[in-house]
Write a protein that holds these residues in place. Structure first.
Motif: not given
Length: 113
Positions: A33, A37, A64, A108, A111-112
């Motif tokens: 994972s 990421y 992360i 991205y 989630e980021l």
């Protein structure tokens, strides 16, 4: 100890030794994972031509770490470098419009970002 218990003892020692030599499945999942990421960040950076600030990298790193349960330890730098290299190779060979690159950009964005 009698001769009948020796094979069982040897088997138990072998199973323990094999388990100790390999990282746990949870650790392997966390590393996979983490790598995914990091690839998402690099592909997004390359394809959308984004220059992330130190603060943005720090914030994404915290996200992360939470997502992988803080389970990536000593291999963090080697995983990061490999993920960046793989992401650059993907962009160079397949392009930003490839399904793999688009999937990473979606990760991205979702989630980021």
């Amino acid at each position: 100890m009698n001769a009948a218990t020796l094979p069982g003892l040897m088997l138990a020692i072998s199973v323990f030794a094999l388990g100790a030599a390999r990282p746990s499945v949870a650790s392997e999942d966390a590393e996979a994972s983490f790598t995914r990421y990091q690839q998402a960040i690099e592909v997004t950076k390359q394809c959308l031509q984004i220059g992330f600030s130190d603060g943005e990298y720090e914030r994404m790193g915290e996200i992360i770490n939470e997502k992988v349960g803080h389970k990536v330890g000593a291999k963090r730098l080697s995983l990061l470098l490999a993920a960046q290299k793989d992401a650059r190779n993907l962009v160079e060979s397949e392009g930003c419009d490839s399904s793999q690159a688009q999937e990473l950009i979606k990760i991205y964005d979702a989630e980021l970002k």
